[in-house]
Design a protein around this motif. Sequence first.
Motif, short mmCIF file in Angstrom:
data_model
loop_
_atom_site.label_atom_id
_atom_site.label_comp_id
_atom_site.label_asym_id
_atom_site.label_seq_id
_atom_site.Cartn_x
_atom_site.Cartn_y
_atom_site.Cartn_z
N THR A 71 33.45 45.22 51.34
CA THR A 71 33.44 45.31 49.89
C THR A 71 34.86 45.07 49.36
O THR A 71 35.84 45.19 50.12
N PRO A 72 35.01 44.74 48.06
CA PRO A 72 36.36 44.48 47.51
C PRO A 72 37.33 45.63 47.71
O PRO A 72 38.51 45.40 48.03
N MET A 73 36.85 46.88 47.55
CA MET A 73 37.76 48.02 47.70
C MET A 73 38.40 48.04 49.07
O MET A 73 39.61 48.25 49.21
N TYR A 74 37.61 47.81 50.12
CA TYR A 74 38.15 47.85 51.48
C TYR A 74 38.94 46.60 51.82
O TYR A 74 39.84 46.65 52.66
N PHE A 75 38.63 45.50 51.17
CA PHE A 75 39.45 44.29 51.35
C PHE A 75 40.88 44.55 50.88
O PHE A 75 41.85 44.21 51.57
N PHE A 76 41.02 45.18 49.70
CA PHE A 76 42.35 45.51 49.20
C PHE A 76 43.00 46.60 50.04
O PHE A 76 44.23 46.60 50.22
N LEU A 77 42.20 47.52 50.57
CA LEU A 77 42.74 48.57 51.44
C LEU A 77 43.34 47.98 52.71
O LEU A 77 44.39 48.43 53.17
N ALA A 78 42.67 46.97 53.28
CA ALA A 78 43.21 46.32 54.48
C ALA A 78 44.54 45.64 54.16
O ALA A 78 45.49 45.68 54.97
N ASN A 79 44.63 45.00 52.99
CA ASN A 79 45.90 44.40 52.57
C ASN A 79 46.98 45.46 52.40
O ASN A 79 48.15 45.25 52.76
N LEU A 80 46.61 46.61 51.83
CA LEU A 80 47.56 47.71 51.64
C LEU A 80 48.05 48.23 52.98
O LEU A 80 49.25 48.50 53.15
N ARG A 101 38.41 50.10 40.95
CA ARG A 101 37.70 51.36 40.69
C ARG A 101 37.23 51.43 39.24
O ARG A 101 36.16 51.96 38.94
N PHE A 102 38.04 50.90 38.32
CA PHE A 102 37.67 50.86 36.90
C PHE A 102 36.39 50.05 36.71
O PHE A 102 35.45 50.48 36.02
N VAL A 103 36.32 48.87 37.32
CA VAL A 103 35.13 48.03 37.19
C VAL A 103 33.93 48.71 37.85
O VAL A 103 32.82 48.70 37.30
N ALA A 104 34.13 49.33 39.02
CA ALA A 104 33.03 49.96 39.75
C ALA A 104 32.42 51.12 38.98
O ALA A 104 31.20 51.32 39.02
N ILE A 105 33.24 51.88 38.27
CA ILE A 105 32.74 53.07 37.58
C ILE A 105 32.35 52.77 36.14
O ILE A 105 31.33 53.27 35.64
N ILE A 162 31.84 40.60 38.67
CA ILE A 162 33.26 40.58 38.26
C ILE A 162 34.16 40.51 39.49
O ILE A 162 35.04 39.65 39.59
N MET A 163 33.94 41.42 40.44
CA MET A 163 34.80 41.48 41.63
C MET A 163 34.22 40.56 42.72
O MET A 163 33.90 40.99 43.83
N ASN A 164 34.11 39.29 42.40
CA ASN A 164 33.60 38.33 43.36
C ASN A 164 34.69 37.95 44.36
O ASN A 164 35.88 38.22 44.12
N GLN A 186 36.15 35.23 45.10
CA GLN A 186 37.20 34.35 44.57
C GLN A 186 38.25 35.14 43.81
O GLN A 186 39.46 34.93 43.99
N LEU A 187 37.80 36.06 42.93
CA LEU A 187 38.74 36.88 42.16
C LEU A 187 39.54 37.78 43.08
O LEU A 187 40.76 37.94 42.90
N CYS A 188 38.88 38.39 44.06
CA CYS A 188 39.58 39.28 44.99
C CYS A 188 40.67 38.52 45.75
O CYS A 188 41.79 39.02 45.92
N GLY A 189 40.33 37.31 46.19
CA GLY A 189 41.32 36.49 46.89
C GLY A 189 42.49 36.13 46.00
O GLY A 189 43.65 36.17 46.42
N LEU A 190 42.19 35.78 44.73
CA LEU A 190 43.26 35.43 43.79
C LEU A 190 44.15 36.63 43.47
O LEU A 190 45.37 36.49 43.36
N LEU A 191 43.55 37.81 43.33
CA LEU A 191 44.34 39.02 43.05
C LEU A 191 45.26 39.36 44.21
O LEU A 191 46.42 39.72 44.01
N ALA A 192 44.74 39.24 45.44
CA ALA A 192 45.57 39.53 46.61
C ALA A 192 46.67 38.48 46.76
O ALA A 192 47.85 38.83 46.98
N LEU A 193 46.32 37.20 46.61
CA LEU A 193 47.31 36.13 46.72
C LEU A 193 48.35 36.24 45.61
O LEU A 193 49.56 36.06 45.84
#
Length: 323
Positions: free
Chosen positions: A60-69, A125-129, A138-140, A142-149
């Motif tokens: 999921t997007p949350m854990y994708f960003f967590l792995a980057n963190l 988390r804002f979008v999820a809740i 919203i958190m597709n 492509q967007l997740c990749g662009l936010l991380a990059l």
Amino acid sequence: IPVHYMELENDTQISEFLLLGFSEEPELQPFLFGLFLFMYLVTILGNLLIILAVNSHLHTPMYFFLANLSFADICFTSTTIPKMLLNIQTQSKTITYEGCLSQIFFFIVFGCLDNLLLTVMAYDRFVAICHPLHYLVIMNPQLCGLLALGSWCVSVMGSLLETLTLLRLSFCTNMKIPHFFCDLPEVLKLACSDTLINNIVVYSTTGLLAVIPFHGILFSYYQIVSSVLSISSAAGKYKAFSTCLSHLLVVSLFYGTGLGVYLSSAVTSSSRMSLVASVMYTIVTPMLNPFIYSLKNRDMKGALRSVLGRVVPVSIGTIIGFS
């Protein structure tokens, strides 16, 4: 310890700095080496397990960003701790001019990356809740990749700006840095030439890459709290809040310790206080993040148990708390 100089276009340019570290007492060196080696290894192991768990089971997007963190935290601590351990082991305090600039560059890159990733995770988390029905749209990917990059690119550009402006400075014979790594504010204090431009760049970059993202986090959680309070059932409120509890704890720890460093340096001129406070956000926070994210997260516990089950007996995984 000998002091080395090199002549550059009629200016005397220092070629080495001295990292004074925590203590010069010989009897404390084995203890400090063992303590920081242990903390470093725990940080590396904990964050590597998070990355393996996310890549294997959590997509999921949350854990994708967590792995980057987690990757950023590994790099963040690796920028400073190995050099400190080497200096303790070899009883040397020197770091080359080039090594110091490199350390400053990577320290700022991964510090800013931590900050931006926490901001992106707050938005997630804002979008999820607040917009649960549209979350996957919203958190597709492509967007997740662009936010991380984008977080990576902005961090590198900001760090380049701050580091390259150091090249214009000249340093005199005072080369002692009262820290365990090349901290940019401490290095600027050693410059003989005018540092006005450097200070402007530092404050501008800090505003763009730290203050604005922090306000973004605050705004996201303001919206989250408002949304959670509108839920009628207590169970619904608890479930909604528990989804962002780990992130909130990490944000509080990261900003609380980081802010403590700058507040302590503003209140007192003691470099020793700043040195001790810096340990919190450069070593302790990256070490605790994996524990915080796995403490009450059922999905993360299950993924970690599966990963550990491949390399260690299940009983060992149960003993260390991933049951």
